[in-house]
Write a protein that holds these residues in place. Structure first.
Motif, mmCIF file in Angstrom:
data_model
loop_
_atom_site.group_PDB
_atom_site.id
_atom_site.type_symbol
_atom_site.label_atom_id
_atom_site.label_comp_id
_atom_site.label_asym_id
_atom_site.label_seq_id
_atom_site.Cartn_x
_atom_site.Cartn_y
_atom_site.Cartn_z
ATOM 1 N N VAL A 310 2.165 -1.267 8.988
ATOM 2 C CA VAL A 310 2.236 -1.487 7.540
ATOM 3 C C VAL A 310 3.655 -1.245 7.023
ATOM 4 N N ASP A 311 4.379 -0.340 7.661
ATOM 5 C CA ASP A 311 5.773 -0.116 7.278
ATOM 6 C C ASP A 311 6.619 -1.351 7.589
ATOM 7 N N ASP A 312 6.355 -1.984 8.716
ATOM 8 C CA ASP A 312 7.092 -3.201 9.055
ATOM 9 C C ASP A 312 6.805 -4.319 8.053
ATOM 10 N N ILE A 313 5.581 -4.353 7.533
ATOM 11 C CA ILE A 313 5.282 -5.335 6.491
ATOM 12 C C ILE A 313 6.121 -5.043 5.251
ATOM 13 N N ALA A 314 6.113 -3.795 4.809
ATOM 14 C CA ALA A 314 6.848 -3.431 3.594
ATOM 15 C C ALA A 314 8.348 -3.657 3.734
ATOM 16 N N ASP A 315 8.879 -3.443 4.936
ATOM 17 C CA ASP A 315 10.315 -3.586 5.169
ATOM 18 C C ASP A 315 10.709 -4.981 5.634
ATOM 19 N N GLY A 316 9.732 -5.846 5.904
ATOM 20 C CA GLY A 316 10.029 -7.143 6.498
ATOM 21 C C GLY A 316 10.756 -8.088 5.556
ATOM 22 N N ALA A 317 11.500 -9.006 6.149
ATOM 23 C CA ALA A 317 12.244 -10.017 5.381
ATOM 24 C C ALA A 317 11.303 -11.144 5.001
ATOM 25 N N MET A 318 10.474 -10.871 4.012
ATOM 26 C CA MET A 318 9.527 -11.853 3.501
ATOM 27 C C MET A 318 9.352 -11.607 2.011
ATOM 28 N N PRO A 319 8.853 -12.573 1.265
ATOM 29 C CA PRO A 319 8.696 -12.401 -0.179
ATOM 30 C C PRO A 319 7.717 -11.276 -0.508
ATOM 31 N N GLU A 320 7.922 -10.662 -1.668
ATOM 32 C CA GLU A 320 7.068 -9.547 -2.080
ATOM 33 C C GLU A 320 5.594 -9.940 -2.109
ATOM 34 N N ALA A 321 5.301 -11.142 -2.607
ATOM 35 C CA ALA A 321 3.899 -11.564 -2.688
ATOM 36 C C ALA A 321 3.254 -11.634 -1.311
ATOM 37 N N GLU A 322 4.021 -12.046 -0.310
ATOM 38 C CA GLU A 322 3.488 -12.105 1.048
ATOM 39 C C GLU A 322 3.207 -10.697 1.564
ATOM 40 N N LYS A 323 4.125 -9.766 1.301
ATOM 41 C CA LYS A 323 3.922 -8.389 1.745
ATOM 42 C C LYS A 323 2.624 -7.828 1.170
ATOM 43 N N ARG A 324 2.421 -8.057 -0.098
ATOM 44 C CA ARG A 324 1.232 -7.511 -0.751
ATOM 45 C C ARG A 324 -0.039 -8.154 -0.190
ATOM 46 N N ARG A 325 0.032 -9.426 0.146
ATOM 47 C CA ARG A 325 -1.139 -10.088 0.728
ATOM 48 C C ARG A 325 -1.446 -9.518 2.105
ATOM 49 N N PHE A 326 -0.420 -9.297 2.915
ATOM 50 C CA PHE A 326 -0.649 -8.770 4.264
ATOM 51 C C PHE A 326 -1.140 -7.320 4.213
ATOM 52 N N LEU A 327 -0.659 -6.542 3.241
ATOM 53 C CA LEU A 327 -1.157 -5.178 3.090
ATOM 54 C C LEU A 327 -2.607 -5.174 2.610
ATOM 55 N N ALA A 328 -2.951 -6.129 1.748
ATOM 56 C CA ALA A 328 -4.359 -6.263 1.343
ATOM 57 C C ALA A 328 -5.228 -6.618 2.546
ATOM 58 N N ASP A 329 -4.686 -7.437 3.451
ATOM 59 C CA ASP A 329 -5.416 -7.737 4.689
ATOM 60 C C ASP A 329 -5.700 -6.453 5.461
ATOM 61 N N TRP A 330 -4.734 -5.530 5.465
ATOM 62 C CA TRP A 330 -4.938 -4.275 6.196
ATOM 63 C C TRP A 330 -6.012 -3.406 5.539
ATOM 64 N N ARG A 331 -6.127 -3.472 4.235
ATOM 65 C CA ARG A 331 -7.224 -2.739 3.585
ATOM 66 C C ARG A 331 -8.566 -3.256 4.090
ATOM 67 N N ARG A 332 -8.662 -4.562 4.270
ATOM 68 C CA ARG A 332 -9.898 -5.134 4.802
ATOM 69 C C ARG A 332 -10.107 -4.742 6.260
ATOM 70 N N LYS A 333 -9.010 -4.656 7.007
ATOM 71 C CA LYS A 333 -9.129 -4.265 8.414
ATOM 72 C C LYS A 333 -9.671 -2.842 8.561
ATOM 73 N N LEU A 334 -9.370 -1.979 7.601
ATOM 74 C CA LEU A 334 -9.897 -0.623 7.664
ATOM 75 C C LEU A 334 -11.414 -0.626 7.603
ATOM 76 N N GLU A 335 -11.970 -1.569 6.853
ATOM 77 C CA GLU A 335 -13.419 -1.669 6.725
ATOM 78 C C GLU A 335 -14.035 -2.487 7.857
ATOM 79 N N ARG A 336 -13.318 -3.536 8.273
ATOM 80 C CA ARG A 336 -13.836 -4.441 9.308
ATOM 81 C C ARG A 336 -12.740 -4.681 10.347
ATOM 82 N N PRO A 337 -12.593 -3.773 11.304
ATOM 83 C CA PRO A 337 -11.533 -3.911 12.311
ATOM 84 C C PRO A 337 -11.647 -5.241 13.053
#
Length: 537
Positions: A310-337
């Motif tokens: 998740v740190d690599d997502i936040a620090d990655g060279a990608m647009p902010e909206a993409e980072k937030r979408r990928f982090l939201a994906d991780w919230r779902r992964k916590l519930e459904r690995p």
């Protein structure tokens, strides 16, 4: 053009020239014949879409004719019982290739891959009796999307030069200065950042695919999927090490030989993949983890790998909206690995009582870091940020150490670690337009908000750093006292990490906060000392 004529064209490439095996000899002969019929149909359609000589209207007409041909019971696809649903979906992607030359964001690219690549895996699973296996289909989708994006990154230059087509989204290339700057050979450093962020997305898809060989009924298809995953990971590694804009990056014959030789093993399981990821990261945190053995070490590796992802997502060279979408994906992964890291994290949580809320706190902290321009308003905001990104690690870790009663100690030490990180990384963070020193502290010293570089160069900025440095020193002093209340064996990893971090802070204080701020590092001797401490010496 007639339907018959449109599919009578010989494909420009055969399956043996592809990056990854399509109808290898690992498959049974009847299945291989079906797969080859499918391959020749979609390869012909792909060649039409990729033709440099045909205008878009003619490409669309020929692709329409190919779709009409799917109604003909005599074509190989129907004669051999392959079916046409996946071919129809892929034709929609090839039509898009005829008219679409650029992509705006990662979601658009994923949608293209869903139609241009994922149907191949679903066709293979259906032919081998796993068409209704939802878990296997999801893993196959991850593999096929990963393969497609790897091909796109590998062929960035030929696609642009020959077809005026670029699959890497415009919004990502803009972070390297735009399309022209991205392809400028001299712009290697900024291009590398964008490529690495894209390759991180590919690696996550391959992590989704890792379980595929063990989910399949057909042994031969399991072997072929194992080979494909291994080759994909090898090409990923090569693309991390080399620049596809400066020269062709490709797999070698030894790569193929090693992958096929290991096929019966069905690839590594989740835990070894995570262990390899931790080793590759080369973090000083690993020295603390070395104090643990067996399942506890495995669990801490899982937590570290999650935090790093998740740190690599936040620090990655990608647009902010993409980072937030990928982090939201991780919230779902916590519930459904659904991937290597999320499955290992779920195992660690269950085995050692790691609270879900701490994982969510880490993601919340990374959402703060995802901002294109980061400012914290108050000291309370700074404390909350430290609680999320570092206190969460402390709270998770002490449970894995076997000392859940030391949660308060873990929270406090994590806060101290993060203050040290912030002070160490002031210049690096400013380059990302991040300032973690709260605005109320800056205002108290007469420092106005503005560009990050101006803030950290202000004459009064050093005074704030000095006070925060004193706060961190006090935190380490408390930790040295408080740790005595708990089992020294259980908290040995924390003691090792605290020793190393204290050395870094001492160097920061000795260096001072004004003028040049070279980043302090541990010496080789100190790293060896930490390794010795981890052994209980």
């Amino acid at each position: 053009m007639s339907s018959a004529a449109s599919i009578a064209v010989t494909p420009n490439r055969d399956h043996d020239t592809e990056n990854f095996p399509t109808a290898s000899l690992l498959l049974a002969r009847p299945a291989r014949a079906q797969v080859m019929a499918f391959y020749r149909f979609v390869r012909t359609a792909d060649d039409i879409a990729d033709s440099a000589d045909l205008p878009a209207a003619e490409k669309l007409a020929r692709l329409d004719a190919m779709e009409r041909s799917l109604e003909d019971p005599t074509i190989p696809l129907n004669r051999l019982g392959v079916g046409t649903a996946e071919a129809r979906l892929m034709l929609s992607a090839f039509r898009q290739d005829a008219t679409c030359a650029r992509y705006e964001d990662w979601a658009a690219l994923e949608d293209y891959c869903r139609r241009s690549a994922d149907p191949v895996g679903r066709m293979l699973l259906r032919l081998h009796g796993d068409g209704e296996n939802r878990e296997a289909n999801a893993a196959a989708d991850g593999l096929c999307t990963a393969l497609q994006v790897l091909n796109h990154l590998q062929d960035l230059v030929p696609d642009r030069d020959g077809l005026d087509r670029i699959y890497l989204p415009r919004s990502w290339m803009s972070l390297a200065g735009g399309e022209a700057a991205f392809f400028d050979p001299a712009n290697a450093a900024r291009r590398r950042e964008v490529l690495d962020a894209a390759l991180d997305r590919v690696e996550e898809q391959l992590d989704r695919a890792a379980a595929l060989p063990r989910l399949l009924r057909a042994r031969r298809l399991a072997w072929q999927s194992t080979v494909t995953i291994a080759l994909a990971r090898r090409l990923l590694a090569r693309l991390r090490a080399a620049d596809p804009v400066l020269g062709r990056v490709a797999l070698t014959k030894p790569d193929f030989a090693r992958a096929f030789a290991a096929a019966p093993l069905l690839g590594p399981r989740d835990a070894p993949i995570v262990a390899s990821r931790v080793s590759r990261a080369g973090s000083s945190f690993a020295r603390g983890m070395a104090a643990l053995k067996g399942e506890r070490r495995r669990a801490l590796w899982a937590v570290y790998a999650f935090c790093r992802a998740v740190d690599d997502i936040a620090d990655g060279a990608m647009p902010e909206a993409e980072k937030r979408r990928f982090l939201a994906d991780w919230r779902r992964k916590l519930e459904r690995p659904d991937c290597v890291l999320s499955r290992e994290l779920a195992w660690a949580r269950k085995a050692y009582g790691v609270p879900l809320e701490e994982c969510e706190a880490m993601i919340a902290g990374m959402e703060t870091d995802s901002a294109d321009r980061l400012r914290l308003q108050t000291e309370a905001d700074l404390d909350l940020y430290c609680r999320r990104v570092a206190g969460s690690v402390g709270a998770m870790s002490v449970r894995i150490f076997g000392a859940p009663e030391a949660e308060g100690f873990g929270l406090d030490l994590g806060h101290t670690f993060q203050l040290t990180n912030i002070l160490r990384d002031v210049d690096e963070d400013a380059a990302r337009e991040r300032v973690y020193i709260p605005l109320d502290l800056l205002a108290a010293e007469g420092i106005p908000d503005g560009p990050a570089e101006g803030i950290i160069r202000h004459p009064r900025f050093a005074a704030i750093c000095a006070r925060l440095g004193e706060r961190a020193q006090a935190g380490f002093t408390r930790a040295e006292q408080d740790i005595r209340q708990y089992s020294p064996v259980a908290l040995r990893p924390a003691a090792v990490m605290a020793w190393g971090y204290r050395r870094l802070l001492d160097r920061l204080v000795a260096r001072g906060w004004e003028g040049a701020r070279p980043r302090p590092r541990l010496t080789k001797g100190e790293k060896l000392r930490m390794a010795w401490m981890a052994l209980g010496r």
